[in-house]
Motif scaffolding. Sequence first.
Motif, PDB file in Angstrom:
ATOM      1  N   LEU A 123       0.832  -1.202   0.000  1.00  0.00           N
ATOM      2  CA  LEU A 123       0.000   0.000   0.000  1.00  0.00           C
ATOM      3  C   LEU A 123       0.872   1.260   0.000  1.00  0.00           C
ATOM      4  O   LEU A 123       0.621   2.210  -0.749  1.00  0.00           O
ATOM      5  N   LEU A 124       1.906   1.236   0.831  1.00  0.00           N
ATOM      6  CA  LEU A 124       2.803   2.395   0.910  1.00  0.00           C
ATOM      7  C   LEU A 124       3.535   2.617  -0.408  1.00  0.00           C
ATOM      8  O   LEU A 124       3.680   3.744  -0.881  1.00  0.00           O
ATOM      9  N   LEU A 125       3.985   1.512  -1.004  1.00  0.00           N
ATOM     10  CA  LEU A 125       4.697   1.589  -2.291  1.00  0.00           C
ATOM     11  C   LEU A 125       3.778   2.132  -3.377  1.00  0.00           C
ATOM     12  O   LEU A 125       4.180   3.008  -4.167  1.00  0.00           O
ATOM     13  N   ALA A 126       2.552   1.630  -3.392  1.00  0.00           N
ATOM     14  CA  ALA A 126       1.578   2.105  -4.393  1.00  0.00           C
ATOM     15  C   ALA A 126       1.301   3.585  -4.187  1.00  0.00           C
ATOM     16  O   ALA A 126       1.215   4.355  -5.151  1.00  0.00           O
ATOM     17  N   GLY A 127       1.170   3.986  -2.931  1.00  0.00           N
ATOM     18  CA  GLY A 127       0.924   5.397  -2.622  1.00  0.00           C
ATOM     19  C   GLY A 127       2.078   6.277  -3.083  1.00  0.00           C
ATOM     20  O   GLY A 127       1.879   7.353  -3.654  1.00  0.00           O
ATOM     21  N   PHE A 128       3.298   5.784  -2.877  1.00  0.00           N
ATOM     22  CA  PHE A 128       4.480   6.538  -3.287  1.00  0.00           C
ATOM     23  C   PHE A 128       4.527   6.696  -4.809  1.00  0.00           C
ATOM     24  O   PHE A 128       4.770   7.779  -5.343  1.00  0.00           O
ATOM     25  N   ASN A 129       4.271   5.595  -5.524  1.00  0.00           N
ATOM     26  CA  ASN A 129       4.266   5.630  -6.993  1.00  0.00           C
ATOM     27  C   ASN A 129       3.200   6.596  -7.503  1.00  0.00           C
ATOM     28  O   ASN A 129       3.436   7.357  -8.438  1.00  0.00           O
ATOM     29  N   LEU A 130       2.036   6.556  -6.879  1.00  0.00           N
ATOM     30  CA  LEU A 130       0.939   7.434  -7.280  1.00  0.00           C
ATOM     31  C   LEU A 130       1.324   8.892  -7.079  1.00  0.00           C
ATOM     32  O   LEU A 130       1.046   9.749  -7.923  1.00  0.00           O
ATOM     33  N   SER A 131       1.986   9.142  -5.964  1.00  0.00           N
ATOM     34  CA  SER A 131       2.386  10.534  -5.692  1.00  0.00           C
ATOM     35  C   SER A 131       3.398  11.021  -6.726  1.00  0.00           C
ATOM     36  O   SER A 131       3.397  12.187  -7.118  1.00  0.00           O
ATOM     37  N   GLN A 132       4.261  10.105  -7.207  1.00  0.00           N
ATOM     38  CA  GLN A 132       5.225  10.469  -8.235  1.00  0.00           C
ATOM     39  C   GLN A 132       4.522  10.848  -9.531  1.00  0.00           C
ATOM     40  O   GLN A 132       4.871  11.809 -10.196  1.00  0.00           O
ATOM     41  N   VAL A 133       3.491  10.041  -9.857  1.00  0.00           N
ATOM     42  CA  VAL A 133       2.725  10.315 -11.089  1.00  0.00           C
ATOM     43  C   VAL A 133       2.062  11.673 -10.967  1.00  0.00           C
ATOM     44  O   VAL A 133       2.115  12.499 -11.877  1.00  0.00           O
ATOM     45  N   PHE A 134       1.450  11.948  -9.833  1.00  0.00           N
ATOM     46  CA  PHE A 134       0.749  13.222  -9.635  1.00  0.00           C
ATOM     47  C   PHE A 134       1.730  14.385  -9.637  1.00  0.00           C
ATOM     48  O   PHE A 134       1.420  15.459 -10.129  1.00  0.00           O
TER      49      PHE A 134
END
Lengths: 161, 206
Positions: A75-86
């Motif tokens: 979940l944390l990794l997915a959140g981090f990746n999402l934040s990079q995209v944003f």
Amino acid sequence: MNQPKDPTEKLKNLLACKRYEQPPPGYFSRFPERLRARLEAEEFVEYSSLWQWLVNKFDAKPVVACVYGIALSTLLLAGFNLSQVFDTESAVSPVAGGPWMGWTPPTGLMDNVELARNRYRNPSSSVLPVAFLPVNSVSSSRFVFGTPIQRQPALFAPFQD
Amino acid sequence: MTETVLEQPPPKKQTVAPIDDRALVRTAQNGDFEAYDELVRRYQERVYATLYHMTSNHEDANDLAQEAFIKGFRALKSFKGDSSFFTWIYRIAVNRTINFLKKRNKRIHMSLNDLEFNAEHDPDLIALTSEKNPRRDLNLVELQEKLNEAMLKLSHIHRLVVTLHDVQGLSHDEISKIMDCNTGTVRSRLFYARQQLQAYLSDYLT
């Protein structure tokens, strides 16, 4: 002395003498009270906090703890990746803070909005409506979950009566 | 006319019969802590003594005895009564102690200063300490220390068998129920453990 000659008998006698090893006086008379106090204290601590409850549960079930840890890490990794995209998107977005913080353009600026949309879809395009150029440069927010500082771009629209 | 004297029967002595373990267990299973207190009072000394001889440490024995009785209280609902309460609580205590000893890595502090004074008058000990042997100047405390050192060299299982049989005086049958094995195994373990102890204490037993 009626000392037994057999070493095994001597050993048995010696071992039997270990019965004399006793705890401090009064130990057994206080034992039940101490036991009850400890039992009550443990029951209180057991449910005193959600964290303690979780630790107790996971202590008994290591597999559940592992699954929970893996799920949390994912979940944390997915959140981090999402934040990079944003972050990348917000760098090209005309609106501070990213595309999810949309704003409603005032009436009469629809052409400019169209241009902005084109630029959003195709960031390499160099065409930018003049009215969208901010007075101050808009810095993209680094916040992922917090509230970013919202800076609205300065708009220069023709004065209309 | 004859007077009839009615002799009143002598007042019965009210003797309180000790409550059976099973009745106490049933009451305790319904949440009565007083009943469990009574069970604890009945067996605390024997349980503590076994754990003390297993660990050779008063504090560890105290902690383990408390933990065993707490676990017993929490698991009391699952006690079906297939064995006696004594055997059941002993099994809990012993299993817990063996697990503890496996984790304890050479963290052994013997606390042997609690030896009861009466031991000095025990004829067997007097005989053992006064006999002519290579260590004739050995005193009582030293002898106990040597014995405990030898006990700690035994494996947990062998130490347990010796403790339950030779120190606590339990029968082979009772030990087999506590250790969940047959009496033949108990006998062979006891024989082996005694052989080991005799070898360790050969200077003092010959």
